[in-house]
Write an enzyme that holds these catalytic residues in place. Structure first.
Site, PDB file in Angstrom:
ATOM      1  N   HIS A 210      12.957  -5.171 -11.031  1.00 47.54           N
ATOM      2  CA  HIS A 210      13.224  -4.543  -9.730  1.00 47.54           C
ATOM      3  C   HIS A 210      14.624  -3.914  -9.724  1.00 47.54           C
ATOM      4  O   HIS A 210      14.833  -2.849  -9.155  1.00 47.54           O
ATOM      5  CB  HIS A 210      13.099  -5.576  -8.603  1.00 47.54           C
ATOM      6  CG  HIS A 210      11.717  -6.160  -8.465  1.00 47.54           C
ATOM      7  ND1 HIS A 210      10.584  -5.374  -8.445  1.00 47.54           N
ATOM      8  CD2 HIS A 210      11.281  -7.445  -8.357  1.00 47.54           C
ATOM      9  CE1 HIS A 210       9.518  -6.160  -8.318  1.00 47.54           C
ATOM     10  NE2 HIS A 210       9.919  -7.413  -8.270  1.00 47.54           N
TER      11      HIS A 210
ATOM     12  N   ASP B  82       5.388   1.427  -9.081  1.00 46.09           N
ATOM     13  CA  ASP B  82       4.774   0.194  -9.579  1.00 46.09           C
ATOM     14  C   ASP B  82       5.121  -0.046 -11.051  1.00 46.09           C
ATOM     15  O   ASP B  82       5.344   0.897 -11.805  1.00 46.09           O
ATOM     16  CB  ASP B  82       3.246   0.284  -9.384  1.00 46.09           C
ATOM     17  CG  ASP B  82       2.575  -1.068  -9.456  1.00 46.09           C
ATOM     18  OD1 ASP B  82       3.272  -2.105  -9.410  1.00 46.09           O
ATOM     19  OD2 ASP B  82       1.325  -1.099  -9.563  1.00 46.09           O
ATOM     20  N   GLY B  83       5.151  -1.325 -11.425  1.00 48.65           N
ATOM     21  CA  GLY B  83       5.329  -1.682 -12.835  1.00 48.65           C
ATOM     22  C   GLY B  83       6.656  -2.344 -13.167  1.00 48.65           C
ATOM     23  O   GLY B  83       6.957  -2.570 -14.342  1.00 48.65           O
TER      24      GLY B  83
ATOM     25  N   ASN C 240       2.762  -7.728  -0.166  1.00 45.79           N
ATOM     26  CA  ASN C 240       3.821  -8.255  -1.039  1.00 45.79           C
ATOM     27  C   ASN C 240       4.518  -9.489  -0.447  1.00 45.79           C
ATOM     28  O   ASN C 240       5.190 -10.226  -1.164  1.00 45.79           O
ATOM     29  CB  ASN C 240       4.871  -7.175  -1.373  1.00 45.79           C
ATOM     30  CG  ASN C 240       4.369  -6.085  -2.301  1.00 45.79           C
ATOM     31  OD1 ASN C 240       4.839  -4.945  -2.249  1.00 45.79           O
ATOM     32  ND2 ASN C 240       3.418  -6.405  -3.165  1.00 45.79           N
TER      33      ASN C 240
ATOM     34  N   ARG D 218      11.236 -11.052 -13.617  1.00 45.86           N
ATOM     35  CA  ARG D 218      10.702  -9.898 -12.865  1.00 45.86           C
ATOM     36  C   ARG D 218      11.780  -9.195 -12.039  1.00 45.86           C
ATOM     37  O   ARG D 218      11.740  -7.981 -11.850  1.00 45.86           O
ATOM     38  CB  ARG D 218       9.585 -10.363 -11.912  1.00 45.86           C
ATOM     39  CG  ARG D 218       8.332 -10.850 -12.597  1.00 45.86           C
ATOM     40  CD  ARG D 218       7.314 -11.346 -11.565  1.00 45.86           C
ATOM     41  NE  ARG D 218       6.958 -10.297 -10.618  1.00 45.86           N
ATOM     42  CZ  ARG D 218       6.013  -9.390 -10.831  1.00 45.86           C
ATOM     43  NH1 ARG D 218       5.307  -9.415 -11.940  1.00 45.86           N
ATOM     44  NH2 ARG D 218       5.752  -8.463  -9.930  1.00 45.86           N
TER      45      ARG D 218
ATOM     46  N   ARG E  42      -5.176   2.975  -8.084  1.00 43.18           N
ATOM     47  CA  ARG E  42      -5.611   2.586  -6.748  1.00 43.18           C
ATOM     48  C   ARG E  42      -4.512   2.920  -5.746  1.00 43.18           C
ATOM     49  O   ARG E  42      -3.381   3.230  -6.111  1.00 43.18           O
ATOM     50  CB  ARG E  42      -5.983   1.101  -6.705  1.00 43.18           C
ATOM     51  CG  ARG E  42      -4.897   0.163  -7.212  1.00 43.18           C
ATOM     52  CD  ARG E  42      -5.320  -1.303  -7.099  1.00 43.18           C
ATOM     53  NE  ARG E  42      -4.352  -2.159  -7.772  1.00 43.18           N
ATOM     54  CZ  ARG E  42      -4.528  -2.728  -8.977  1.00 43.18           C
ATOM     55  NH1 ARG E  42      -5.641  -2.534  -9.645  1.00 43.18           N
ATOM     56  NH2 ARG E  42      -3.580  -3.477  -9.506  1.00 43.18           N
TER      57      ARG E  42
ATOM     58  N   GLY F 269       7.544  -5.460 -12.644  1.00 40.38           N
ATOM     59  CA  GLY F 269       7.309  -6.785 -13.219  1.00 40.38           C
ATOM     60  C   GLY F 269       6.887  -6.693 -14.680  1.00 40.38           C
ATOM     61  O   GLY F 269       7.395  -7.431 -15.534  1.00 40.38           O
ATOM     62  N   ARG F 270       5.969  -5.776 -14.970  1.00 40.85           N
ATOM     63  CA  ARG F 270       5.502  -5.630 -16.357  1.00 40.85           C
ATOM     64  C   ARG F 270       6.606  -5.112 -17.276  1.00 40.85           C
ATOM     65  O   ARG F 270       6.697  -5.481 -18.435  1.00 40.85           O
ATOM     66  CB  ARG F 270       4.279  -4.700 -16.407  1.00 40.85           C
ATOM     67  CG  ARG F 270       2.985  -5.426 -16.085  1.00 40.85           C
ATOM     68  CD  ARG F 270       1.884  -4.476 -15.725  1.00 40.85           C
ATOM     69  NE  ARG F 270       2.050  -3.982 -14.352  1.00 40.85           N
ATOM     70  CZ  ARG F 270       1.338  -3.001 -13.844  1.00 40.85           C
ATOM     71  NH1 ARG F 270       0.443  -2.367 -14.584  1.00 40.85           N
ATOM     72  NH2 ARG F 270       1.530  -2.637 -12.593  1.00 40.85           N
TER      73      ARG F 270
END
Ligand code: IPE
Ligand code: IPE
Ligand code: MG
Length: 245
Positions: free
Chosen positions: A40, A23-24, A71, A36, A197, A26-27
């Site tokens: 990826h 994860d992450g 998604n 974004r 999570r 995009g950030r």
């Protein structure tokens, strides 16, 4: 790779199955004022690194959460970009997988993937089928609730048709109806990007996994940090509900 990083790792206690929520992306891109999709793309380089290191360490199963059932709700352009990256990744890694005896497997609703991606994936799974090295599981259009729903339907159908009695429904039987049938449960689950999570990932299978959350964004995740996490995992006391010896 500096060898001293690996000396902290006990080769006798390598996790058999590592699962990662990557994860992450995009950030990472946003921080760099990029689209974004660039995140990826950079993230797929991290995938290559982590696949290689896992294989070199002797991890037997590596499960990567690449695309969740949720998604699909992202903007169409991002979904398309992810699908095309996936296809590109499988193409470019085929030789690497054959050279190193990696078996490619997919967990999830493969029927929902675009036709060309599905074909590429199926072909690569077929070609690597007999490889006896690490199993690389890509969780694609994967959702734990979907997986559990399908399992319940399949078992209920067998009961309904009188093929099995209720007492045949055991934990092992349930596990054998999941996408991970025949595989050991993950020993270690890592999630990058600071989110704490599970996001619908392997809810049955993670019951006794050691969990490690890191704030590092997936494109920045490195071999060095991965080794540090494995060393941390090796220092943990896995009691499985029992009393420490
Ligand atoms: C993970 O990165 C890749 C996928 C979920 C496909 P994200 O795209 O979720 O990145 P963030 O969480 O928005 O930073
Ligand atoms: C989980 O990441 C799914 C994948 C890494 C493929 P998300 O970014 O989709 O999860 P949430 O939205 O933060 O829970
Ligand atoms: Mg995310």
């Amino acid at each position: 790779m500096p060898s001293d990083d690996r000396t902290t790792i006990d080769p006798e206690k390598i996790p058999v199955h590592v699962a990662i929520i990557m994860d992450g992306n995009g950030r990472w891109a946003k921080k760099k004022l990029l689209n974004r999709v660039k995140g990826h793309e950079k993230g797929s380089d991290t995938v290559r690194t982590i696949v290689r290191v896992s294989r070199e360490l002797g991890v037997r199963y590596l499960t990567l959460y690449a695309f969740s059932t949720e998604n699909w709700g992202r903007p169409k352009a991002e979904v398309m970009a992810l699908m095309s990256l996936l296809k590109k990744f499988i193409h470019s890694e085929k030789k690497e997988m054959m050279d190193h005896h990696i078996r490619l497997n997919a967990l999830g609703q493969i029927h929902r993937l675009p036709g060309d991606v599905k074909e590429t994936l199926k072909k690569a799974m077929d070609e690597t089928r007999d490889n006896d090295g690490m199993c690389l599981n890509l969780a694609l259009s994967y959702g734990s609730r979907d997986e559990i729903t399908e399992m319940v339907r399949a078992i209920a159908d067998k009961v309904k048709h009188g093929e099995i009695p209720l007492t045949a429904i055991t934990e092992d039987m349930i596990a054998s109806h999941l996408f991970t049938a025949g595989m050991p449960d993950p020993d270690l689950m890592i999630r990058t990007s600071g989110e704490m999570r599970i996001s619908n990932f392997l809810m049955w299978q993670l019951s006794y996994a050691e969990i490690y959350f890191t704030p590092t964004l997936w494109p920045d995740f490195s071999e060095k940090e991965y080794l540090k996490i494995i060393a941390d995992y090796q220092g943990r006391d896995r009691r499985f509900g029992k009393v420490a010896e």
